[in-house]
Each structure stands twice: as structure tokens, then as C-alpha cells.
Design a protein around this motif. Structure first.
Motif, PDB file in Angstrom:
ATOM      1  N   ASP A   1       0.808  -1.219   0.000  1.00  0.00           N
ATOM      2  CA  ASP A   1       0.000   0.000   0.000  1.00  0.00           C
ATOM      3  C   ASP A   1       0.845   1.275   0.000  1.00  0.00           C
ATOM      4  O   ASP A   1       0.372   2.333  -0.419  1.00  0.00           O
ATOM      5  N   CYS A   2       2.055   1.169   0.482  1.00  0.00           N
ATOM      6  CA  CYS A   2       2.849   2.381   0.728  1.00  0.00           C
ATOM      7  C   CYS A   2       4.151   2.378  -0.057  1.00  0.00           C
ATOM      8  O   CYS A   2       4.728   1.318  -0.300  1.00  0.00           O
ATOM      9  N   ASN A   3       4.617   3.562  -0.381  1.00  0.00           N
ATOM     10  CA  ASN A   3       5.927   3.662  -1.029  1.00  0.00           C
ATOM     11  C   ASN A   3       7.011   3.686   0.060  1.00  0.00           C
ATOM     12  O   ASN A   3       6.709   3.822   1.252  1.00  0.00           O
TER      13      ASN A   3
ATOM     14  N   GLN B   1       6.901   6.454   2.623  1.00  0.00           N
ATOM     15  CA  GLN B   1       5.778   6.308   3.567  1.00  0.00           C
ATOM     16  C   GLN B   1       6.109   5.228   4.598  1.00  0.00           C
ATOM     17  O   GLN B   1       5.853   5.398   5.787  1.00  0.00           O
TER      18      GLN B   1
ATOM     19  N   PRO C   1       4.752  16.877   1.452  1.00  0.00           N
ATOM     20  CA  PRO C   1       4.470  17.847   0.383  1.00  0.00           C
ATOM     21  C   PRO C   1       3.131  17.517  -0.293  1.00  0.00           C
ATOM     22  O   PRO C   1       2.575  16.434  -0.079  1.00  0.00           O
ATOM     23  N   PRO C   2       2.614  18.426  -1.117  1.00  0.00           N
ATOM     24  CA  PRO C   2       1.271  18.222  -1.685  1.00  0.00           C
ATOM     25  C   PRO C   2       1.120  16.889  -2.410  1.00  0.00           C
ATOM     26  O   PRO C   2       1.990  16.511  -3.199  1.00  0.00           O
ATOM     27  N   GLY C   3       0.017  16.220  -2.081  1.00  0.00           N
ATOM     28  CA  GLY C   3      -0.337  14.999  -2.803  1.00  0.00           C
ATOM     29  C   GLY C   3       0.547  13.801  -2.536  1.00  0.00           C
ATOM     30  O   GLY C   3       0.540  12.830  -3.299  1.00  0.00           O
ATOM     31  N   THR C   4       1.313  13.839  -1.437  1.00  0.00           N
ATOM     32  CA  THR C   4       2.234  12.725  -1.183  1.00  0.00           C
ATOM     33  C   THR C   4       1.650  11.665  -0.250  1.00  0.00           C
ATOM     34  O   THR C   4       2.354  10.757   0.173  1.00  0.00           O
ATOM     35  N   GLY C   5       0.378  11.775   0.039  1.00  0.00           N
ATOM     36  CA  GLY C   5      -0.269  10.719   0.821  1.00  0.00           C
ATOM     37  C   GLY C   5      -0.162  10.919   2.321  1.00  0.00           C
ATOM     38  O   GLY C   5      -0.028   9.943   3.055  1.00  0.00           O
ATOM     39  N   LYS C   6      -0.261  12.158   2.764  1.00  0.00           N
ATOM     40  CA  LYS C   6      -0.209  12.411   4.219  1.00  0.00           C
ATOM     41  C   LYS C   6      -1.340  11.683   4.925  1.00  0.00           C
ATOM     42  O   LYS C   6      -1.137  11.038   5.922  1.00  0.00           O
ATOM     43  N   THR C   7      -2.538  11.810   4.353  1.00  0.00           N
ATOM     44  CA  THR C   7      -3.691  11.221   5.028  1.00  0.00           C
ATOM     45  C   THR C   7      -3.574   9.693   5.031  1.00  0.00           C
ATOM     46  O   THR C   7      -3.823   9.044   6.048  1.00  0.00           O
ATOM     47  N   ARG C   8      -3.152   9.144   3.894  1.00  0.00           N
ATOM     48  CA  ARG C   8      -2.964   7.693   3.832  1.00  0.00           C
ATOM     49  C   ARG C   8      -1.924   7.257   4.865  1.00  0.00           C
ATOM     50  O   ARG C   8      -2.094   6.251   5.564  1.00  0.00           O
TER      51      ARG C   8
ATOM     52  N   ARG D   1     -12.065   9.136   6.280  1.00  0.00           N
ATOM     53  CA  ARG D   1     -11.247   8.091   5.655  1.00  0.00           C
ATOM     54  C   ARG D   1     -11.198   6.839   6.537  1.00  0.00           C
ATOM     55  O   ARG D   1     -11.238   5.721   6.051  1.00  0.00           O
TER      56      ARG D   1
ATOM     57  N   TYR E   1       1.244  11.888  -5.861  1.00  0.00           N
ATOM     58  CA  TYR E   1       0.316  11.138  -6.724  1.00  0.00           C
ATOM     59  C   TYR E   1      -0.785  12.028  -7.283  1.00  0.00           C
ATOM     60  O   TYR E   1      -1.791  11.552  -7.762  1.00  0.00           O
ATOM     61  N   ARG E   2      -0.605  13.332  -7.150  1.00  0.00           N
ATOM     62  CA  ARG E   2      -1.681  14.225  -7.568  1.00  0.00           C
ATOM     63  C   ARG E   2      -1.440  14.836  -8.946  1.00  0.00           C
ATOM     64  O   ARG E   2      -2.304  14.784  -9.810  1.00  0.00           O
TER      65      ARG E   2
ATOM     66  N   GLY F   1      -5.227  21.922   0.856  1.00  0.00           N
ATOM     67  CA  GLY F   1      -5.700  20.565   1.104  1.00  0.00           C
ATOM     68  C   GLY F   1      -6.656  20.055   0.047  1.00  0.00           C
ATOM     69  O   GLY F   1      -7.135  18.935   0.130  1.00  0.00           O
TER      70      GLY F   1
HETATM   71  N1  LIG Z   1       1.606   4.836  -1.951  1.00  0.00           N
HETATM   72  C1  LIG Z   1       0.660   5.262  -2.770  1.00  0.00           C
HETATM   73  N2  LIG Z   1       0.423   4.656  -3.924  1.00  0.00           N
HETATM   74  C2  LIG Z   1      -0.527   5.111  -4.774  1.00  0.00           C
HETATM   75  N3  LIG Z   1      -1.311   6.184  -4.539  1.00  0.00           N
HETATM   76  C3  LIG Z   1      -1.114   6.836  -3.389  1.00  0.00           C
HETATM   77  C4  LIG Z   1      -0.128   6.432  -2.440  1.00  0.00           C
HETATM   78  N4  LIG Z   1      -0.169   7.271  -1.403  1.00  0.00           N
HETATM   79  C5  LIG Z   1      -1.139   8.172  -1.686  1.00  0.00           C
HETATM   80  N5  LIG Z   1      -1.693   7.907  -2.863  1.00  0.00           N
HETATM   81  C6  LIG Z   1      -2.780   8.678  -3.510  1.00  0.00           C
HETATM   82  O1  LIG Z   1      -2.392  10.034  -3.563  1.00  0.00           O
HETATM   83  C7  LIG Z   1      -3.542  10.872  -3.414  1.00  0.00           C
HETATM   84  C8  LIG Z   1      -3.261  11.860  -2.312  1.00  0.00           C
HETATM   85  O2  LIG Z   1      -3.234  11.156  -1.100  1.00  0.00           O
HETATM   86  P1  LIG Z   1      -3.633  11.856   0.266  1.00  0.00           P
HETATM   87  O3  LIG Z   1      -4.984  12.454   0.150  1.00  0.00           O
HETATM   88  O4  LIG Z   1      -3.388  10.897   1.370  1.00  0.00           O
HETATM   89  O5  LIG Z   1      -2.527  12.981   0.198  1.00  0.00           O
HETATM   90  P2  LIG Z   1      -2.306  14.243   1.080  1.00  0.00           P
HETATM   91  O6  LIG Z   1      -0.837  14.379   1.216  1.00  0.00           O
HETATM   92  O7  LIG Z   1      -3.101  14.104   2.348  1.00  0.00           O
HETATM   93  O8  LIG Z   1      -2.869  15.400   0.197  1.00  0.00           O
HETATM   94  P3  LIG Z   1      -2.825  16.966   0.489  1.00  0.00           P
HETATM   95  O9  LIG Z   1      -1.647  17.499  -0.188  1.00  0.00           O
HETATM   96  O10 LIG Z   1      -4.079  17.447  -0.114  1.00  0.00           O
HETATM   97  O11 LIG Z   1      -2.782  17.142   1.960  1.00  0.00           O
HETATM   98  C9  LIG Z   1      -4.716   9.966  -3.112  1.00  0.00           C
HETATM   99  O12 LIG Z   1      -5.450   9.769  -4.283  1.00  0.00           O
HETATM  100  C10 LIG Z   1      -4.051   8.678  -2.687  1.00  0.00           C
HETATM  101  O13 LIG Z   1      -4.828   7.548  -2.985  1.00  0.00           O
END
Ligand SMILES: Nc1ncnc2c1ncn2[C@@H]1O[C@H](COP(=O)(O)OP(=O)(O)OP(=O)(O)O)[C@@H](O)[C@H]1O
Length: 938
Positions: free
Chosen positions: A238-240, A243, A262-269, A401, A568-569, A696
Motif C-alpha cells: 500500500d505504501c511507497n 511512507q 508535500p502536496p499529494g504525497t499521501g499524508k492522510t494515507r 477516511r 500522486y496528484r 488541502g
Molecule cells: N503509496 C501510494 N500509492 C498510490 N497512490 C497513493 C499512495 N499514497 C497516496 N496515494 C494517492 O495520492 C492521493 C493523495 O493522497 P492523500 O490524500 O493521502 O494525500 P495528502 O498528502 O493528504 O494530500 P494533500 O496534499 O491534499 O494534503 C490519493 O489519491 C491517494 O490515494
């Protein structure tokens, strides 16, 4: 032990001792509560020093919030009030004030109020000298009575002999039954109070030494934890790697873990996975053993000798022995040090498992024979985790989530943790786990009346007890940072093992301390200091670095930070610049992100993935407003949008386009223009908001309108900069919201005075995506799309030379700034440097300077993330200068009110006698506020 009441009293004595009008005058002159404020250094030598720096800054911010309330029309009109009774409690004077029917609704508990003998709106010069004091609204008693608290001890009053005299006179006045006053709400101080309380008790944070010194420390190796093998396998899918590395950062017992996303790097995940890890990690030895057993089982080989024995069903005696070793508290093990805590700490929490889900989380599966120690050493099978964020929206994103996807158990399967969302104003989709709803369902319909106040004190007490019990039981409690300082948290008998703070870079330091003083063992700060900081109103406090988050301070001081490095954004063409500019080129693109974000409209290079439109528009200030706008840019945005949805109608059907601008006035103009041009319905499909309102969030296409035009006049001998448009955190957020296309509209001669903008323009030039539209823009755009005009331009040699000078200058400034130890660069200083850079770049003078160098006025631009609030504030701005129209019928006399309050028919108009007969004033909040502001300025 946190003495919240003691800290509150201490703060009240300080605030209620202030002379409101005197303070106002000082603020108007550029001063504040304190003559001098110390800057926030990277590290502190002691806790004492920490407090001595933070406390004045917090009070300065409190003062600014009170003053801004008046200035921005947030305060209400003053209300006549009559003293019904008084009492002395400790050093305070408690007064019961009677207001006209309905007026008490304006006031909430914990409001700061101003009480004056004369109407504070009166256009006379005498109010300042008259009797007045600040008060604290303690409680409502029925519909008409407010209980307010005053601190009128002469020795505690500021302002020398005059202050002492005023305190004495006020004390006498407020102790006079039936005396008449005017009461004005200034603002709520709950958040400030909680932050103050946290500051007073920060020494209780077990790892405060780390926060002060920014020096990391891990636990002894024997205490290190690891992720169970089943979970690790699932997580690695699930994670890179970045992460995964972040998830493991706290397993060595490091009390403070920083994760930058940083933006879109999966903080919430990452936060969700972190919660799974926190709740399931076990000692390394246990995990090593389990791994060998699992591997042996999988390969069909002999399990290790010790493992073989363990795989055999243990005897009852063995089980009891093992269990007793792990859970001594259940077996009455009262050896010294084994059972010192509250037994509720040790009891396995009830963990509801969805019926028929096949999901289990009983922790007595594979781990039965090696029952793990969880992160909370003396805990049962689950840690008690508090998840916080500065805003409700950020918090609810996490809650939603978790509700949607659950967490991962030790085998990598999903499970639903017991989860509670505490606080007000939560999103409706998380209602199922909101504390009050859970209390309701447990109490049953019969008890519900108590909630609304009709159930009497026994009902309220029962609800309160149940709240505490539910929070004690839950695995995960979610609260905003501020609400984590509410009284219910102080009554919990089970401390939190771990606190996770999302968007930690968006909170001021005392705010981050609020959940920590509850006694947690470990804190994870997740955020991104290169995105928007905390909103701090006090310009003087900002200058001293108060808007710097704990995250940023620690990072700047060299504390290790785990960085999520794969986004991933955004289309790689969009992420390339922010990666280079703000993340040292370390922001990578996730696998497949280019394919996912490549769109048919990219066949027209003017539509992205990245394009820069250089427009020679002029910025202007709307009448009576403080913000700025640029009509030419609005026109260009509309042209681009029209062409986009005309050629690609799929964009018309879905809300996939956003328009972002730093300025509220520009946002308002854009909204109005889109509504007029497209109609209400169609305009609703375009999401138009400020940068702050967009943090966000993401959209397929983002059109960014920078607004600023070159300045002509010099300010203090220097050319003004471009204000907060130059704030790198704002630029970063503004240009990282787009998934597929980012179209920037701005004036390069204005923008290039800032180094980051110069670099962005340079990047657009080198990538050959700089456009220079010619009016009429609609024709130009049509020609470009038809291919009859080459829209892309090459800059002239002169332009390139100016740009290069600016970039070189900016690089030098950045290097100097980086080398500067101690205090953080202030916004004012930034404006100054930008001004110099502007001169170097030789900006031609084409537009009127408005004197916005980047601090005061622009701090007020920050509207928060609430769209509705943006509109409301805009409308307030327009109203600001309207003359106050006092409704004669509503202007009740104090005598009438006194009569009403005392139930006596003193009103010879014949209307008195009953409290309900007193009419309420009809003025609006902003009218009252503006008038109070004008009054105070006079
Ligand atoms: N390891 C991963 N592999 C594939 N997709 C991922 C991975 N981690 C995150 N993503 C995807 O990247 C997108 C952004 O994830 P997430 O919302 O967790 O990011 P964020 O850092 O919280 O965003 P923001 O910058 O808005 O705070 C989501 O669509 C998520 O599914």
C-alpha cells in the motif's frame, strides 16, 4: 496534573486588567500590549525562557484578535445592561447583568466583553475617560441574565493612578444594584485560554526537553517495537518506501516524530497507516519470533525449536502464566511498580466488530502466546490515541477516511477501530461517531431531554460522566487542537499514549501543546511547513516568528524529519517546478501519475499541463475595500474557461475547474463576473476561492490569478514588493492544487521582483509555455486555438536580463536568510527585500502603488478555508463605511431596561413591567462593530 482553572484565573487577571481604550490607541500607533517582544529562537535554553518568549506573543495575539473583532465588524452592537446583583469571589467581582430579551443570545460563555457607563458607539470624546472595564462572560442564567466576571483590584490594574482610580470607581459602580451600563461583546477567548493553559503546563509534557532543545532521543533498544509481519506485507503493498520509512520512524521509541508531506504525497494515507501501526506494533523480539513461525508455516519447514513448542496448544496453566506475565493488573500482581496506574488504564477496551464482517480484532489470534506490549507499555491490547488537526475540515477528512476504509489489523486485514469524534461543527458524514450522538444512543431516547438543558443537573451530570467513559474506552479520539483543551479531556482517567497532529505546520506552537499536556508518551507531527502557516492576526507577533509552527521550528533547528517524497496528484509538468523550488528537487512522481493526469485538452498547449499567461493588467482597490483586484486578469480567466468548456464539454458537466487567487477582492470579482456571464447554475460549477480556502484540496484544472501589477511610487525610498503573493508557502499551495492543468495568469514584470516568481517565470520560458495575450483576449485566444496566431512568446533580451538579475538577487537573499540564525525572517523584512529586488530588476512604472508592502493589511486577507465566510466578509467590507442608522424604536433607555429587569413598572410609557416587553436593538453586527471601531479610533 493540569490545573486548568488556576491557569484560566491567571489569564483572566491579565486580560481583565487591560484598559481597552488605552490598548486600542497603542495598537493604532503600531504598538501593542508590550513595548518589546522577544523573537522565537530555534531552540531555548530552558523552559523558563520558552515561557518568557511565548506568553507575551500569545497575549499580543489575543489583543489583536479582540481589536480585529471590532475592526472587521465581528462584534455586535452594545446592549444596555442593568446590575441585578453582585458577589465577590476570590479576587473577582461577579456581576449578574440583566439584558433585554434575546440579547443574551449574542453572548457565549468565555466571551470577552467591554462594559461602559456610556454607549461605546457614542460619537463623543468622553467615552475614553468614562468608566469602563473588560469582563469575562461566565454563564447565562435564563433568557435575560448574564453572569460576568470582572477583575477590579486596584493593585492589579495597569495604567498607573488613573487605572487604579478607574478600578475603584468601576468596582463601586458595578456593586450598585440597578445601575445601568452598556455591554459590548468583543470575542470568544476559549482557544486563547486553552493555549495559555497549555503553555502554563507544558513542563508536564514528558518530552518537553526535546521540544525546547530540538534534540532527538530514542528509547533503549530493548523497548523498540516492530510491525507484525502480516501487516508489514500488506503495508508494503500500500505504501511507497518514504511512507514506510515514516511509519517506522517512531518504533524506536522516539518521543517526537516529524513527518513532512508535500502536496499529494499521501499524508492522510500515511496517518491512517500510522494509526494501524501504533495500535498493533509489538516488541521486536515478539515480532521476530512470529515472523519465523509464519515463515516456517508458509514454507512447510520446521518451525524454530522455541516456535514449535509455541505452536502446540499451550496448556491452560501455560496460558494463564503467560497472560499473567503480560497483564499483571488482571491477576492482582501488586509487585512494586507493576500496578501503579488507574486500573481503567489496563482494562481491555471494548472494541465493537461489525456483525458478519469477518473482521476480527481481538488481539488474541496469532499473538496469543506472545501477547505484545503495545506502545503504551502498561496497556492492554490497544493504545489510546488522540488524533488532532487545527481545523474541523482537516480532522473530518481523517475521520471520514477511517470510517470509509477502516484500519489494518496485525494480519493486514481491515478492521473498524472504536473511534470518537469530539467537538462541535463536525461534518455531517461523521455524525455516527460524534461523541454527542454516541452519548445519545447510549442514554436512549428517554434521557435526551437532558442534553438540551431540560433534563436538570442530574441528566447533565450523567451525560458528562458518559462522555468521559466513552473517551476513556475509545481506541482513537479525534478532536481539533483547540477542543483537546476542553474540560472533558481533563477529566479522562486514561491518558493518551500517542498524539497524532495533522496539518501541524498550520498551528501556532502553543496550540500544538494543547493535546500534549494531557500526558502523552509520543507525538507525531504531520504537516508541511512549505504550505500555509497558522493564521496569526497580530502583525507584531508575526514579525517575531509567532506564526512559525513547532514543526517548522524543530525542522529549522535540525531535528530529523521524515519526508514523504512521492506525489500522486499532479501531472509531472506541474510538479516539476514546486519540486525544484520548494523541495530541493526531491519530490518524485508516483508511478502512473502521468498517465492518469494526461488529458485530451493537453493537445492545446495553452491549456496545460502548465502554461503562464503574461497579462499587462492593472491592480486596483475596490471602493471602501482593503483587498485588491485586477479586471484584466478576471477577463482572461473567463475567456480561458469559456474556451475550455466549449471545446471539452465534459468539463462543463463536472466541477473540475477551479480559479484561485490570493486576494479576496479578486475572488469576489471573479465570482460576480462568472455569475453574470454564465448564469447562476453554470457559475456554480467553477470553484473560485482564495489560496487559503484551497489548501488541502485539488481540481483537474486550476487557473491561478496573481493580481499584482508593477508599482510606480516608492515607499520609504524603496519600491514596494508584491506583498503576500511572494510568500513561498502561498505560492506553493496555489500552484499545487491542479491535477492535470495549471494555468497561471499574472504580470511578469510585477511578479519577477520576487525570487520564487522569477524562477517560475524562468521555468515557463525554458519550457516554452509563456503566452502573452493581446486584447481583446477572446479574439486572441480563438486565434491561438485555431492556430492562426502563435500564442507562445520568447522574452526579449532585456526582459531576460531583468529576470536573471532578479533571480540572482533572490538567490543571494535566500542564502543570507538561510544563514541568519535565531529569529525567523519577518514578513516586513520580506517586503523590504522584495522592494530592493524590484529596483534591481528595473520595473517600469505603470501602475499606482497602493503601499502594500506585505504585512499588516495582507495578514487580514487570510479568510480561512470557509467559502461562506469569504462571502460574508466581503459583504461586510462593503457595508463598512455606511453611516450607522439607529432605529429610534429600538433605542431603549436604560431606565426601561432597569424597570424590566427589576420587574417594576418604572417605565411611564406603560410598556414596562414585563421583561418580554423590552424591544431589542435592530442594528447589524457590522454597523455596531464599525461604529465601535470609529469611536475607539476617535
Ligand atoms: N503509496 C501510494 N500509492 C498510490 N497512490 C497513493 C499512495 N499514497 C497516496 N496515494 C494517492 O495520492 C492521493 C493523495 O493522497 P492523500 O490524500 O493521502 O494525500 P495528502 O498528502 O493528504 O494530500 P494533500 O496534499 O491534499 O494534503 C490519493 O489519491 C491517494 O490515494
Amino acid at each position: 496534573m493540569v490545573d486548568a482553572v488556576g491557569s484560566q484565573q491567571q489569564l483572566h487577571k491579565i486580560l481583565l486588567g487591560w484598559d481597552y481604550f488605552d490598548l486600542w490607541r497603542r495598537c493604532e500607533d503600531g504598538g501593542g500590549v508590550f513595548e518589546d517582544l522577544k523573537g522565537v529562537p530555534k531552540t531555548f535554553s530552558s523552559f523558563k525562557e520558552y515561557q518568557s518568549v511565548m506568553e507575551p506573543l500569545l497575549l499580543e495575539e489575543c489583543c489583536a484578535q479582540i481589536m480585529r473583532g471590532v475592526e472587521e465588524g465581528e462584534v455586535m452592537s452594545p446592549h444596555p445592561a442593568v446590575v441585578a446583583s453582585h458577589e465577590h469571589r476570590e479576587d473577582f467581582l461577579i456581576v449578574r447583568l440583566v439584558l433585554q430579551t434575546g440579547a443574551t443570545e449574542v453572548y457565549t460563555d468565555n466571551d470577552l466583553v467591554l462594559i461602559c457607563k456610556e454607549n461605546p458607539e457614542a460619537e463623543t470624546q468622553t467615552v475614553n475617560a468614562s468608566l469602563h472595564a473588560l469582563g469575562f462572560c461566565e454563564a447565562h442564567e435564563g433568557q435575560q441574565v448574564l453572569r460576568a466576571k470582572f477583575y477590579l483590584v486596584p493593585s492589579g490594574q495597569a495604567g498607573g493612578a488613573r487605572g487604579v482610580q478607574r478600578a475603584k470607581a468601576m468596582s463601586a459602580g458595578l456593586c450598585t444594584p440597578s445601575s445601568c451600563w452598556w455591554l459590548l461583546r468583543l470575542g470568544n477567548i476559549s482557544t486563547i485560554t486553552r493555549e495559555w493553559t497549555a503553555l502554563q503546563h507544558a513542563h508536564l509534557v514528558p518530552f518537553m526537553d526535546i521540544l525546547i532543545s530540538a534534540r532527538s532521543r530514542a528509547a533503549p533498544a530493548s523497548k523498540h517495537l516492530d510491525i507484525p509481519p502480516g501487516m508489514r506485507e500488506a503495508m508494503e503493498r500500500d505504501c511507497n518506501p518514504s511512507q514506510m520509512s515514516a511509519l517506522q520512524a517512531g518504533l524506536d521509541g522516539t518521543p517526537v516524530v516529524l513527518i513532512q508531506g508535500p502536496p499529494g504525497t499521501g499524508k492522510t494515507r500515511t496517518i491512517l497507516n500510522l494509526l494501524s501501526v501504533i495500535m498493533n506494533s509489538a516488541h521486536k523480539t515478539s515480532i521476530a519470533f512470529m515472523s519465523s513461525v509464519v515463515a516456517a508455516g508458509r514454507e512447510g519447514s520446521e518451525p524454530p525449536a522455541s516456535g514449535l513448542a509455541a505452536l502446540l496448544p499451550p496448556s491452560l496453566e501455560d496460558r494463564e502464566r503467560l497472560h499473567a506475565a503480560q497483564c499483571p493488573w488482571l491477576y492482582g500482581d501488586l509487585r512494586p511498580g507493576r500496578n501503579t496506574g488507574n486500573c481503567r488504564d489496563e482494562v481491555t477496551p471494548y472494541d465493537p466488530v461489525p456483525q458478519g464482517s469477518g473482521v476480527h480484532d481481538d488481539c488474541f489470534g496469532l499473538l496469543r502466546r506472545v501477547a505484545p506490549h503495545r506502545l503504551g507499555r502498561n496497556m492492554g491490547p490497544k493504545a489510546h490515541v488522540l488524533v488532532c488537526a487545527p481545523s474541523n475540515s482537516a480532522l473530518d477528512e481523517i475521520v471520514m477516511r477511517i470510517l470509509r476504509s477502516g484500519l489494518m489489523d496485525k494480519d493486514g486485514a481491515n478492521f473498524a477501530p472504536s473511534l470518537v469524534r469530539v467537538g462541535v461543527r463536525s461534518h455531517h458524514s461523521v455524525a455516527a461517531v460524534s461523541l454527542d450522538n454516541i452519548v445519545d444512543s447510549r442514554l436512549g431516547a428517554g434521557e435526551k431531554g437532558a442534553k438540551t438543558g431540560g433534563g436538570g443537573s442530574a441528566g447533565a451530570a450523567e451525560r458528562d460522566r458518559m462522555r468521559v467513559a466513552i473517551l476513556d474506552e475509545a481506541n482513537i479520539v479525534c478532536s481539533t487542537l483547540s477542543f483537546a483543551g476542553s474540560s472533558v479531556f481533563y477529566r479522562l482517567s486514561r491518558k493518551f499514549d500517542v498524539v497524532v497532529i495533522d496539518e501541524a505546520a498550520q498551528a501556532v506552537e502553543p496550540s500544538t501543546l494543547v493535546p500534549m499536556v494531557m500526558g502523552c508518551k509520543q507525538v507525531y507531527l504531520v504537516g508541511d511547513p512549505v504550505q500555509l502557516p497558522a493564521t496569526v492576526i497580530a502583525t507584531r507577533a508575526v514579525e517575531k516568528g509567532y506564526d512559525c509552527s513547532l514543526f517548522k521550528r524543530l525542522q529549522t533547528a535540525g531535528y530529523p524529519v521524515k519526508i514523504l517524497d512521492t506525489q500522486y496528484r499532479m501531472h509531472p509538468e506541474i510538479s516539476a517546478f514546486p519540486s525544484q523550488e520548494f523541495y530541493e528537487g526531491r519530490l518524485l512522481n508516483g508511478e502512473g501519475v502521468e498517465d492518469e493526469t494526461t488529458q485530451p485538452w493537453h493537445s492545446q498547449p495553452a491549456f496545460g499541463p502548465f502554461a503562464f499567461f503574461d497579462i499587462a493588467g492593472k491592480e486596483s482597490t475596490p471602493p471602501g475595500g482593503a483587498s485588491i483586484m485586477n479586471k484584466a486578469e478576471v477577463h482572461m480567466v473567463l475567456v480561458i474557461y469559456r474556451e475550455l468548456v466549449h471545446a471539452y464539454p465534459q468539463l462543463r458537466r463536472s466541477a473540475s475547474v477551479a480559479v484561485i487567487s490570493p486576494y479576496k477582492a479578486q475572488v469576489k470579482l471573479l465570482r460576480d463576473t462568472f455569475r453574470t456571464a454564465l448564469g447562476e447554475e453554470a457559475a456554480r460549477l467553477v470553484d473560485i476561492n482564495t489560496i487559503d480556502g484551497f489548501q488541502g484540496r485539488e481540481k483537474d484544472i486550476c487557473i491561478f490569478s496573481a493580481v499584482r501589477s508593477p508599482a510606480v511610487a516608492k515607499k520609504n525610498g524603496r519600491r514596494p514588493g508584491i506583498g503576500f503573493v511572494a510568500d513561498e508557502r502561498r505560492i506553493n499551495v496555489g500552484i499545487t492544487r491542479a491535477r492535470c492543468s495549471l494555468i497561471v495568469i499574472g504580470n511578469i514584470r510585477a511578479l519577477q521582483v520576487d525570487g520564487h516568481w522569477a524562477n517560475l517565470i524562468h521555468s515557463a520560458i525554458t519550457r516554452r509555455c509563456l503566452y502573452r495575450p493581446k486584447p481583446p483576449y477572446a479574439n486572441w485566444m480563438a486565434d491561438v486555438l485555431a492556430g492562426t496566431v502563435v500564442g507562445r512568446v520568447e522574452p526579449t533580451a532585456q526582459e531576460l536580463s531583468a529576470l536573471e538579475k532578479s533571480r540572482a538577487r533572490a538567490a543571494r537573499i535566500a542564502a543570507e536568510r538561510g544563514a541568519k540564525a535565531g529569529e525567523y525572517a519577518a514578513l516586513d523584512a520580506m517586503g523590504e527585500l522584495e522592494g530592493q529586488a524590484g529596483e534591481m530588476a528595473g520595473n517600469p512604472a505603470t501602475a499606482a502603488a497602493d503601499g502594500s508592502g506585505g504585512s499588516g493589511r495582507e495578514v487580514l486577507e487570510n479568510p480561512g478555508a470557509d467559502e461562506g465566510a469569504v462571502w460574508a466578509e466581503e459583504e461586510d467590507e462593503d457595508e463598512e463605511d455606511k453611516p450607522v442608522q439607529l432605529d429610534a424604536a429600538a433605542a431603549i433607555t436604560a431606565d426601561q431596561l432597569a424597570a424590566a429587569a427589576m420587574g417594576a413598572g418604572a417605565d411611564d410609557s406603560g410598556s414596562g413591567g414585563g421583561t418580554a416587553a423590552v424591544p431589542a436593538p435592530k442594528r447589524t453586527a457590522q454597523e455596531g462593530g464599525a461604529a465601535a471601531g470609529k469611536r475607539a479610533r476617535a
